[in-house]
Design a protein around this motif. Structure first.
Motif, PDB file in Angstrom:
ATOM      1  N   SER A  31      -2.381   3.720  -6.524  1.00  0.00           N
ATOM      2  CA  SER A  31      -3.542   2.890  -6.784  1.00  0.00           C
ATOM      3  C   SER A  31      -4.559   3.838  -7.391  1.00  0.00           C
ATOM      4  O   SER A  31      -5.280   4.382  -6.724  1.00  0.00           O
ATOM      5  CB  SER A  31      -3.923   1.930  -5.983  1.00  0.00           C
ATOM      6  OG  SER A  31      -2.763   1.130  -5.476  1.00  0.00           O
ATOM      7  N   VAL A  32      -4.952   3.787  -8.814  1.00  0.00           N
ATOM      8  CA  VAL A  32      -6.247   4.184  -9.500  1.00  0.00           C
ATOM      9  C   VAL A  32      -6.945   3.245 -10.075  1.00  0.00           C
ATOM     10  O   VAL A  32      -6.351   2.277 -10.622  1.00  0.00           O
ATOM     11  CB  VAL A  32      -5.866   5.356 -10.151  1.00  0.00           C
ATOM     12  CG1 VAL A  32      -5.026   6.421  -9.429  1.00  0.00           C
ATOM     13  CG2 VAL A  32      -4.996   5.170 -11.233  1.00  0.00           C
ATOM     14  N   ALA A  33      -8.242   3.441 -10.254  1.00  0.00           N
ATOM     15  CA  ALA A  33      -9.119   2.754 -11.097  1.00  0.00           C
ATOM     16  C   ALA A  33     -10.324   3.578 -11.489  1.00  0.00           C
ATOM     17  O   ALA A  33     -10.556   4.585 -10.969  1.00  0.00           O
ATOM     18  CB  ALA A  33      -9.453   1.310 -10.234  1.00  0.00           C
ATOM     19  N   ARG A  82      -8.055   5.359  -5.425  1.00  0.00           N
ATOM     20  CA  ARG A  82      -8.727   4.348  -4.942  1.00  0.00           C
ATOM     21  C   ARG A  82      -7.960   4.146  -3.581  1.00  0.00           C
ATOM     22  O   ARG A  82      -8.107   3.139  -2.723  1.00  0.00           O
ATOM     23  CB  ARG A  82      -8.711   2.942  -5.549  1.00  0.00           C
ATOM     24  CG  ARG A  82      -8.691   2.886  -6.945  1.00  0.00           C
ATOM     25  CD  ARG A  82     -10.462   3.394  -6.917  1.00  0.00           C
ATOM     26  NE  ARG A  82     -11.433   2.591  -6.342  1.00  0.00           N
ATOM     27  CZ  ARG A  82     -12.526   3.053  -5.897  1.00  0.00           C
ATOM     28  NH1 ARG A  82     -12.900   4.080  -6.495  1.00  0.00           N
ATOM     29  NH2 ARG A  82     -13.388   2.096  -5.480  1.00  0.00           N
ATOM     30  N   SER A  83      -7.137   5.022  -2.964  1.00  0.00           N
ATOM     31  CA  SER A  83      -6.412   4.932  -1.817  1.00  0.00           C
ATOM     32  C   SER A  83      -6.317   6.347  -1.301  1.00  0.00           C
ATOM     33  O   SER A  83      -6.459   7.453  -1.825  1.00  0.00           O
ATOM     34  CB  SER A  83      -5.004   4.259  -2.031  1.00  0.00           C
ATOM     35  OG  SER A  83      -4.319   5.168  -2.961  1.00  0.00           O
ATOM     36  N   ASP A  92      -4.509  13.599   0.774  1.00  0.00           N
ATOM     37  CA  ASP A  92      -5.447  13.553  -0.317  1.00  0.00           C
ATOM     38  C   ASP A  92      -6.136  12.321  -0.038  1.00  0.00           C
ATOM     39  O   ASP A  92      -5.795  11.146  -0.135  1.00  0.00           O
ATOM     40  CB  ASP A  92      -4.601  13.289  -1.438  1.00  0.00           C
ATOM     41  CG  ASP A  92      -5.670  13.531  -2.711  1.00  0.00           C
ATOM     42  OD1 ASP A  92      -7.043  13.672  -2.355  1.00  0.00           O
ATOM     43  OD2 ASP A  92      -5.258  13.014  -3.751  1.00  0.00           O
ATOM     44  N   LEU A  93      -7.521  12.278   0.571  1.00  0.00           N
ATOM     45  CA  LEU A  93      -8.153  11.224   0.968  1.00  0.00           C
ATOM     46  C   LEU A  93      -8.942  10.615  -0.381  1.00  0.00           C
ATOM     47  O   LEU A  93      -9.230  11.345  -1.330  1.00  0.00           O
ATOM     48  CB  LEU A  93      -9.348  11.836   1.954  1.00  0.00           C
ATOM     49  CG  LEU A  93      -8.866  12.092   3.192  1.00  0.00           C
ATOM     50  CD1 LEU A  93     -10.135  12.669   4.083  1.00  0.00           C
ATOM     51  CD2 LEU A  93      -8.250  11.093   4.043  1.00  0.00           C
ATOM     52  N   ALA A  94      -9.228   9.522  -0.100  1.00  0.00           N
ATOM     53  CA  ALA A  94     -10.037   8.763  -1.349  1.00  0.00           C
ATOM     54  C   ALA A  94     -11.359   9.265  -1.247  1.00  0.00           C
ATOM     55  O   ALA A  94     -12.016   9.621  -0.467  1.00  0.00           O
ATOM     56  CB  ALA A  94      -9.777   7.172  -1.048  1.00  0.00           C
ATOM     57  N   GLY A  95     -11.955   9.192  -2.588  1.00  0.00           N
ATOM     58  CA  GLY A  95     -13.374   9.597  -2.846  1.00  0.00           C
ATOM     59  C   GLY A  95     -14.272   8.827  -2.251  1.00  0.00           C
ATOM     60  O   GLY A  95     -14.392   7.558  -2.340  1.00  0.00           O
ATOM     61  N   SER A  96     -15.311   9.572  -1.334  1.00  0.00           N
ATOM     62  CA  SER A  96     -16.387   8.849  -0.835  1.00  0.00           C
ATOM     63  C   SER A  96     -17.390   8.668  -1.873  1.00  0.00           C
ATOM     64  O   SER A  96     -17.667   9.597  -2.676  1.00  0.00           O
ATOM     65  CB  SER A  96     -16.883   9.435   0.343  1.00  0.00           C
ATOM     66  OG  SER A  96     -17.428  10.732  -0.173  1.00  0.00           O
ATOM     67  N   ALA A 124     -20.655  -4.632  -8.953  1.00  0.00           N
ATOM     68  CA  ALA A 124     -20.568  -5.877  -9.775  1.00  0.00           C
ATOM     69  C   ALA A 124     -19.053  -6.565  -9.994  1.00  0.00           C
ATOM     70  O   ALA A 124     -18.643  -7.291 -10.237  1.00  0.00           O
ATOM     71  CB  ALA A 124     -20.791  -5.513 -11.253  1.00  0.00           C
ATOM     72  N   ASP A 125     -17.914  -5.312  -9.552  1.00  0.00           N
ATOM     73  CA  ASP A 125     -16.644  -5.978  -9.642  1.00  0.00           C
ATOM     74  C   ASP A 125     -16.259  -6.204  -7.963  1.00  0.00           C
ATOM     75  O   ASP A 125     -16.365  -5.324  -7.303  1.00  0.00           O
ATOM     76  CB  ASP A 125     -15.954  -4.644 -10.153  1.00  0.00           C
ATOM     77  CG  ASP A 125     -14.398  -5.057 -10.602  1.00  0.00           C
ATOM     78  OD1 ASP A 125     -13.875  -5.903  -9.891  1.00  0.00           O
ATOM     79  OD2 ASP A 125     -13.762  -4.454 -11.287  1.00  0.00           O
ATOM     80  N   LYS A 126     -15.781  -7.445  -8.052  1.00  0.00           N
ATOM     81  CA  LYS A 126     -15.057  -7.807  -6.566  1.00  0.00           C
ATOM     82  C   LYS A 126     -14.417  -6.830  -6.107  1.00  0.00           C
ATOM     83  O   LYS A 126     -14.253  -6.530  -5.132  1.00  0.00           O
ATOM     84  CB  LYS A 126     -14.948  -9.361  -6.647  1.00  0.00           C
ATOM     85  CG  LYS A 126     -14.480  -9.810  -5.345  1.00  0.00           C
ATOM     86  CD  LYS A 126     -14.357 -11.279  -5.440  1.00  0.00           C
ATOM     87  CE  LYS A 126     -13.966 -11.834  -4.160  1.00  0.00           C
ATOM     88  NZ  LYS A 126     -13.504 -13.370  -4.127  1.00  0.00           N
ATOM     89  N   ASP A 127     -13.159  -6.680  -6.837  1.00  0.00           N
ATOM     90  CA  ASP A 127     -11.989  -5.836  -6.379  1.00  0.00           C
ATOM     91  C   ASP A 127     -12.532  -4.481  -6.232  1.00  0.00           C
ATOM     92  O   ASP A 127     -11.926  -3.689  -5.119  1.00  0.00           O
ATOM     93  CB  ASP A 127     -10.749  -5.913  -7.449  1.00  0.00           C
ATOM     94  CG  ASP A 127     -10.178  -7.106  -7.503  1.00  0.00           C
ATOM     95  OD1 ASP A 127     -10.272  -8.095  -6.680  1.00  0.00           O
ATOM     96  OD2 ASP A 127      -9.763  -7.445  -8.681  1.00  0.00           O
ATOM     97  N   ARG A 128     -13.364  -3.700  -7.001  1.00  0.00           N
ATOM     98  CA  ARG A 128     -13.763  -2.342  -6.994  1.00  0.00           C
ATOM     99  C   ARG A 128     -14.547  -2.345  -5.541  1.00  0.00           C
ATOM    100  O   ARG A 128     -14.680  -1.429  -4.796  1.00  0.00           O
ATOM    101  CB  ARG A 128     -14.631  -1.680  -8.117  1.00  0.00           C
ATOM    102  CG  ARG A 128     -13.643  -1.986  -9.444  1.00  0.00           C
ATOM    103  CD  ARG A 128     -12.501  -0.930  -9.274  1.00  0.00           C
ATOM    104  NE  ARG A 128     -11.389  -1.326  -8.684  1.00  0.00           N
ATOM    105  CZ  ARG A 128     -10.381  -1.719  -9.181  1.00  0.00           C
ATOM    106  NH1 ARG A 128     -10.476  -2.422 -10.292  1.00  0.00           N
ATOM    107  NH2 ARG A 128      -9.363  -2.267  -8.538  1.00  0.00           N
TER     108      ARG A 128
END
Length: 744
Positions: free
Chosen positions: A592-594, A604-605, A632-636, A646-650
């Motif tokens: 999962s990337v965005a 994103r994961s 490989d941790l997700a980016g903080s 502004a994006d609910k999913d993000r």
């Protein structure tokens, strides 16, 4: 020569006379009864002449009446006469048979001609066998007599008054029969003589035929022998002729080949003569040229002799100088060899010292139980540069402009430790409320600091020993931490080329290489791999075949073996490093990337690649079980800086990522307090990430955190936050790693 039928008669057998006929007639008449009167119209059969007597009836002769001449013995016989049979107009006559006439016609015929009629053919006409001899045949005349006797008997029975006339006629007929008998005897004698002559002629003819056949056979054999000899002579003549032809042909061919050979030799000699004449002309020209050249060379030789003397003196001077240089070079080579030996010895001492230092450092780290922390600063990328609003000046090139922009965007980060590469210094400047500029300098120390110019190979060289430890039965965990866009995924997974490959493929390749080397010591290894993703606190199997969130995966810890399993996760047997690269490509496509404001392809994961290794030594029976977790941790990132509010999913993803990273910080803080106070609850269950890495953070494994930093000044605050968190992790004591080894 036609054969005549032989008449069988015997002179000692009497011919039937008139008395015998009358006796038979009287006997026959007595046998007639009144009931047979109606049958009197039919002729009666007379008994055969001579029945019951020794006499033998005469046999009829064939064509006796037409026999006029005989060729027996070359003599001519007189023609034989035969009494004519009566002309019977009332019945159809055949040879030896006659239908009986009626009474009126018979009487008229008898009275007019007085000729006896032929008797009808009955069974009595057939040959009869007597007791005294063989079967006798009834002649034609006997048949007539029988017919006459039958007529006489019928006439006597019907007309008794005519008996006397009939007896006279019978007497006349008997005389005729006697004449016929004499004629038959004469003919029989002539026939026997003719047969005898014929037999003689036949014997002679047979002998002549045999002689002719013998002559023919002899002549045929002689002819065959003659033909065979003639053919053999012809064949021999043909062979001799063919041999002569072939011999003459070979001789002719040899003569033709000799003629052609002579012609070629003549042509070759003519060509040689032409070439010799050409060579002679060229030699004449060369001689004339050489004569002129000799005259010039004689003049030049005088000049060269003078020059040679001058060069000889110059050569002597140069040889003296060269000897001096060679002596100097020899002395310098000796000094160089001594210096090279000294340098090699110093390098060897340095390498031994570095190896000893690293071993001592690892021993200290293992005794202290600290989590080792590496720090890596990525270089400024072309994608980090803003697009220029105005075109650059023609005086400055595009490369200089890019370098100037990189310097303006780069944060003030220094690496003062050039020997051990353990220190990083970050300087920042800010304005106070009074407008004064305030400068701050932050020093951080880690186990290893990699500058932006460091390659993937240099980073992996520092962690190769940890990757090798999993084959010895240790649990090893390497995780990358840092803000979004700091280079975590590049460090762990790398690029498509062999030079840019990341820690995961290099670590797997290192493990396979070590396992191959340990085969000579009796070790056999079995390797399995799984690739998981933690997205919004949900575990997804990146190597699964179905869609995400279709299966509920749970984390299970085994305290006996200190191993961690995830239910319903796809575990793939690994046989080569190439297979691992293909699995990474599959997992990367499913992760999962965005896009965010800080990174166009932000992870994103959290991704966790686990390599499980089971070893068995067939010589000692020792078994080892180790695992290598590469995380490989997700980016903080901050909500305002990333632009995900502004994006609910993000927004949900960012909150989940920050919550799990915060839980990781709480676990590390609790581990530090536990080391000081001795008893402290560790909140592993606050996040799926910390619960999955429980055995890697609880002191049973060798743990390494790679801190990735962005070199941009715009990310300085995020970098300082990550550096402080890494310092806290580096100062945390979690215990000493244990080797998972058991003996079967």
């Amino acid at each position: 020569m036609s054969r005549l039928p032989r008449l069988h008669s015997s002179p000692d057998r009497p011919v039937a006379g008139p008395s015998m006929v009358s006796t038979m007639t009287s006997l026959k008449r007595k046998a007639i009864t009144e009931d047979d009167e109606e049958a009197m119209d039919q002729p009666k059969k007379l008994p055969a002449i001579g029945r019951g007597h020794q006499s033998r009836p005469l046999q009829p002769t064939r064509n006796a009446t037409n026999l006029t001449t005989s060729r027996l013995n070359g003599t001519t016989s007189r023609p034989l006469t035969r009494p004519q049979a009566p002309n019977l107009t009332t019945s159809r006559t055949t040879r030896g048979t006659s239908a009986p006439p009626t009474s009126s016609s018979s009487r008229s015929l008898y009275s007019s001609t007085r000729q006896p009629a032929k008797a009808p053919t009955t069974r009595k006409d057939l040959p009869i066998r007597t007791a005294s001899g063989p079967t006798r045949c009834i002649s034609e005349d006997d048949k007539k007599i029988q017919a006459i006797a039958n007529k006489v008997e019928s006439w006597q029975s019907m007309h008794g008054n005519k008996l006397a006339g009939l007896e006279a006629d019978m007497a006349a007929e008997r005389s005729k029969v006697a004449d016929l008998e004499a004629n038959h005897n004469f003919l029989r004698k002539q026939l026997e003589d003719a047969k005898t002559q014929e037999l003689l002629k036949q014997r002679e003819l047979s002998n002549v035929s045999d002689e002719i056949e013998a002559l023919k056979k002899r002549h045929a054999r002689e002819l065959k022998d003659l033909e065979f000899d003639l053919k053999r002579e012809v064949t021999a003549a043909k062979d001799e002729l063919a041999n002569m032809k072939s011999r003459h042909a070979r001789e002719l061919m040899d003569l033709e080949m000799d003629v052609k050979k002579r012609e070629r030799e003549i042509q070759q000699l003519q060509e040689d003569l032409r070439l010799c004449r050409g060579d002679l002309e060229r030699e004449r020209e060369t001689v004339s040229t050489l004569k002129s050249t000799i005259s010039h060379q004689s003049n030049a030789r005088i000049a060269l002799g003078t020059e040679n003397h001058a060069l000889q003196s110059q050569k002597t001077a140069l040889q003296t100088e060269l000897d001096m240089y060679l002596a100097t070079i020899s002395s310098l080579n000796l000094k160089l060899e001594a210096s090279q030996k000294e340098i090699d010895a110093l390098k060897h001492e340095t390498m031994e010292a570095e190896t000893a230092r690293r071993k001592l450092h690892n021993m200290v780290q293992e005794l202290k139980g600290n989590i080792r922390v590496f720090c890596r600063v990525r270089p400024v990328l072309p994608s980090d540069l803003p697009s220029p609003e105005t075109p650059p000046d023609s005086s400055s090139s595009g490369f200089d402009l890019a370098e100037r922009l990189k310097e303006e965007m780069r944060a003030n980060i220094a690496f003062p430790d050039r020997l051990d590469h353990k220190e990083i210094v970050v300087a920042s400047s800010s304005e106070s409320a009074t407008g004064q500029e305030r400068k701050e300098v932050y020093n951080f120390n880690f186990d290893r600091v990699f500058e932006p110019e460091s390659s993937q190979a240099e980073v992996f060289e520092e962690i190769s020993l940890l990757a090798q430890s999993c084959t010895d039965g240790y649990n090893v965990c390497v995780f990358a931490y840092g803000q979004t866009g700091s280079g975590k995924s590049f460090t762990m997974e790398g690029g498509p080329t062999a030079t840019s490959s990341g820690m995961i493929p290099r670590a797997v390749e290192q493990v396979f290489q070590v396992a191959e080397e340990l085969k000579r010591k009796g070790w056999e290894y079995k390797m399995e791999g799984q690739f998981l993703e933690i997205y919004n606190e949900t575990i997804n199997d990146l190597l699964g075949k179905g869609e995400f969130d279709k299966k509920k995966h749970e984390i299970k810890h085994d305290p006996k073996t200190n191993s961690t399993r995830v239910t319903d996760a796809n575990v793939v047997p690994l046989h080569s490093p190439t297979q691992v690269r293909s699995l990474l490509a599959v997992a990367q496509s499913r992760r999962s990337v965005a896009a965010t404001l800080m990174n166009e392809r932000s992870s994103r994961s959290h991704s966790v690649f686990t390599l499980r290794i089971s070893g068995h030594n067939v010589n000692t029976g020792e078994r080892s079980e180790g695992s290598l977790n590469l995380v490989d941790l997700a980016g903080s990132e901050r909500l305002n800086a990333s632009g995900t509010a502004a994006d609910k999913d993000r927004l949900k993803e960012t909150q989940s990522i920050n919550r799990s990273l915060s839980a990781l910080g709480d676990v590390i803080a609790a581990l530090g307090e536990k080391g000081e106070k001795g008893d402290k609850h560790i909140p592993y269950r606050n996040s799926k990430l910390t619960y999955l890495l429980q055995n890697s953070l609880s002191g049973n494994s060798k743990t390494l955190m790679i801190l990735n930093l962005s070199p941009l000044a715009a990310h300085l605050n995020e970098s300082l936050t990550s550096l402080r968190f890494a310092t806290k992790v580096n100062n945390t004591t979690i215990g000493t790693a244990k080797k998972q080894v058991r003996t079967s």
